[in-house]
Write a protein that holds these residues in place. Sequence first.
Motif, mmCIF file in Angstrom:
data_model
loop_
_atom_site.group_PDB
_atom_site.id
_atom_site.type_symbol
_atom_site.label_atom_id
_atom_site.label_comp_id
_atom_site.label_asym_id
_atom_site.label_seq_id
_atom_site.Cartn_x
_atom_site.Cartn_y
_atom_site.Cartn_z
ATOM 1 N N VAL A 108 0.839 -1.202 0.000
ATOM 2 C CA VAL A 108 0.000 0.000 0.000
ATOM 3 C C VAL A 108 0.871 1.247 0.000
ATOM 4 O O VAL A 108 0.619 2.213 -0.736
ATOM 5 C CB VAL A 108 -0.958 0.002 1.212
ATOM 6 C CG1 VAL A 108 -1.640 1.361 1.354
ATOM 7 C CG2 VAL A 108 -1.993 -1.103 1.079
ATOM 8 N N SER A 109 1.920 1.239 0.824
ATOM 9 C CA SER A 109 2.825 2.381 0.895
ATOM 10 C C SER A 109 3.517 2.618 -0.437
ATOM 11 O O SER A 109 3.650 3.765 -0.887
ATOM 12 C CB SER A 109 3.868 2.145 1.992
ATOM 13 O OG SER A 109 4.785 3.215 2.064
ATOM 14 N N SER A 110 3.949 1.532 -1.096
ATOM 15 C CA SER A 110 4.608 1.662 -2.390
ATOM 16 C C SER A 110 3.643 2.208 -3.433
ATOM 17 O O SER A 110 4.028 3.041 -4.273
ATOM 18 C CB SER A 110 5.141 0.295 -2.827
ATOM 19 O OG SER A 110 5.729 0.366 -4.101
ATOM 20 N N ALA A 111 2.390 1.762 -3.388
ATOM 21 C CA ALA A 111 1.394 2.249 -4.342
ATOM 22 C C ALA A 111 1.118 3.731 -4.128
ATOM 23 O O ALA A 111 0.992 4.499 -5.094
ATOM 24 C CB ALA A 111 0.104 1.450 -4.193
ATOM 25 N N LYS A 112 1.027 4.149 -2.864
ATOM 26 C CA LYS A 112 0.799 5.564 -2.571
ATOM 27 C C LYS A 112 1.972 6.407 -3.040
ATOM 28 O O LYS A 112 1.785 7.498 -3.600
ATOM 29 C CB LYS A 112 0.576 5.770 -1.071
ATOM 30 C CG LYS A 112 -0.778 5.311 -0.581
ATOM 31 C CD LYS A 112 -0.982 5.631 0.886
ATOM 32 C CE LYS A 112 -2.370 5.215 1.347
ATOM 33 N NZ LYS A 112 -2.590 5.531 2.780
ATOM 34 N N ARG A 113 3.178 5.901 -2.832
ATOM 35 C CA ARG A 113 4.364 6.632 -3.287
ATOM 36 C C ARG A 113 4.340 6.809 -4.801
ATOM 37 O O ARG A 113 4.638 7.889 -5.315
ATOM 38 C CB ARG A 113 5.630 5.895 -2.870
ATOM 39 C CG ARG A 113 6.923 6.665 -3.152
ATOM 40 C CD ARG A 113 8.141 5.832 -2.790
ATOM 41 N NE ARG A 113 9.352 6.619 -2.854
ATOM 42 C CZ ARG A 113 9.999 6.931 -3.974
ATOM 43 N NH1 ARG A 113 9.528 6.502 -5.142
ATOM 44 N NH2 ARG A 113 11.096 7.655 -3.934
ATOM 45 N N ALA A 114 3.981 5.747 -5.510
ATOM 46 C CA ALA A 114 3.919 5.823 -6.977
ATOM 47 C C ALA A 114 2.855 6.830 -7.415
ATOM 48 O O ALA A 114 3.067 7.591 -8.365
ATOM 49 C CB ALA A 114 3.618 4.440 -7.553
ATOM 50 N N ASP A 115 1.715 6.846 -6.716
ATOM 51 C CA ASP A 115 0.658 7.806 -7.043
ATOM 52 C C ASP A 115 1.142 9.240 -6.832
ATOM 53 O O ASP A 115 0.839 10.137 -7.624
ATOM 54 C CB ASP A 115 -0.574 7.553 -6.176
ATOM 55 C CG ASP A 115 -1.324 6.286 -6.561
ATOM 56 O OD1 ASP A 115 -1.118 5.797 -7.686
ATOM 57 O OD2 ASP A 115 -2.104 5.792 -5.725
ATOM 58 N N ILE A 116 1.887 9.457 -5.761
ATOM 59 C CA ILE A 116 2.409 10.796 -5.464
ATOM 60 C C ILE A 116 3.388 11.241 -6.539
ATOM 61 O O ILE A 116 3.343 12.378 -7.017
ATOM 62 C CB ILE A 116 3.089 10.808 -4.076
ATOM 63 C CG1 ILE A 116 2.040 10.607 -2.976
ATOM 64 C CG2 ILE A 116 3.834 12.128 -3.848
ATOM 65 C CD1 ILE A 116 2.648 10.329 -1.600
ATOM 66 N N VAL A 117 4.276 10.339 -6.952
ATOM 67 C CA VAL A 117 5.271 10.688 -7.976
ATOM 68 C C VAL A 117 4.581 11.007 -9.305
ATOM 69 O O VAL A 117 4.959 11.969 -9.984
ATOM 70 C CB VAL A 117 6.295 9.550 -8.145
ATOM 71 C CG1 VAL A 117 7.187 9.800 -9.351
ATOM 72 C CG2 VAL A 117 7.148 9.415 -6.886
ATOM 73 N N ARG A 118 3.580 10.222 -9.675
ATOM 74 C CA ARG A 118 2.849 10.505 -10.918
ATOM 75 C C ARG A 118 2.139 11.855 -10.842
ATOM 76 O O ARG A 118 2.157 12.629 -11.809
ATOM 77 C CB ARG A 118 1.848 9.386 -11.200
ATOM 78 C CG ARG A 118 2.469 8.136 -11.806
ATOM 79 C CD ARG A 118 1.403 7.203 -12.343
ATOM 80 N NE ARG A 118 0.586 6.654 -11.260
ATOM 81 C CZ ARG A 118 0.869 5.519 -10.629
ATOM 82 N NH1 ARG A 118 1.934 4.817 -10.970
ATOM 83 N NH2 ARG A 118 0.087 5.070 -9.670
#
Length: 207
Positions: A10-20
Motif C-alpha cells: 500500500v505504501s509503495s502504491a501511494k508513493r507511486a501515485d504521489i510521484v505521478r
Amino acid sequence: MTLESYRREVSSAKRADIVRAAADQFLKHGYQRAAVADIARVADVSTATLYKHFGSKEELFAATVEEVQNAVDDEFAQQPPGATLAEMLHNAARTYLSLQFDRNLNGLMRIVIAESGRHPKLGRRMYLSFVNRRRDGATAAFDKMVAAGWLKPHDTHLSATFMGGMMKEFFVWPALFDPTFTIPEDADAKIDEIIAVFLARYGAGHP
C-alpha cells in the motif's frame, strides 16, 4: 500475504501515485508554482502522507526525475537477440529519443534549467541524474563492447560523451528551446550518420 507485506505494498502504491501526480503538476505549473498541497490532492493522499514519503518539494522533484531515469535505464538495456552492433546502437538511440520525448524528460529538463539559479543544489543534483548517470550507463555499455572485441580499446567515457553530444545537438537542444519541437521525420537517417561517425572512430569491424 502478511499484514506487513500488505502495508508495504500500500505504501509503495501511494508513493507511486504521489510521484505521478508530482510529474503532472511540475510539468503543468513549473517547480515554483506547483504546490505540494495540490500534488497531494491529485494523488488522493493527505499532505502529511506525502511528507512521510518525501521530506521536501526538492526531494519529490528528484524522485520524479529518478523514476523517469529508471525507465530510461530499463529500456536502454533491452536489445533484440542477434542484433548487429550498428542495430544495437540504433535501438539504444531510438529508445533514448522515445523516453526523452514521450516520458517528458525534455519538460523536466526545462524546469531544472529554469530553477538552477534559484535552487543551485537542485540543479547540481539533477545534473548528476540527467547527464552523469546516463553517460555512465553508456560508458559501461561501451566497456562491455570493448571487452567483447566489438569496439577498439579506448576511453569509453570520452566516446560516450561524444555520442551523447551528437544526439543532443540534433534532438535535445532544439526541444529544450522550442517546446513544440518533435522528433523529425529524418531521425533514423541522422541516427545512422551519428553511428557511422562513431564506428569509424571506435569500431573494431564487428558486424
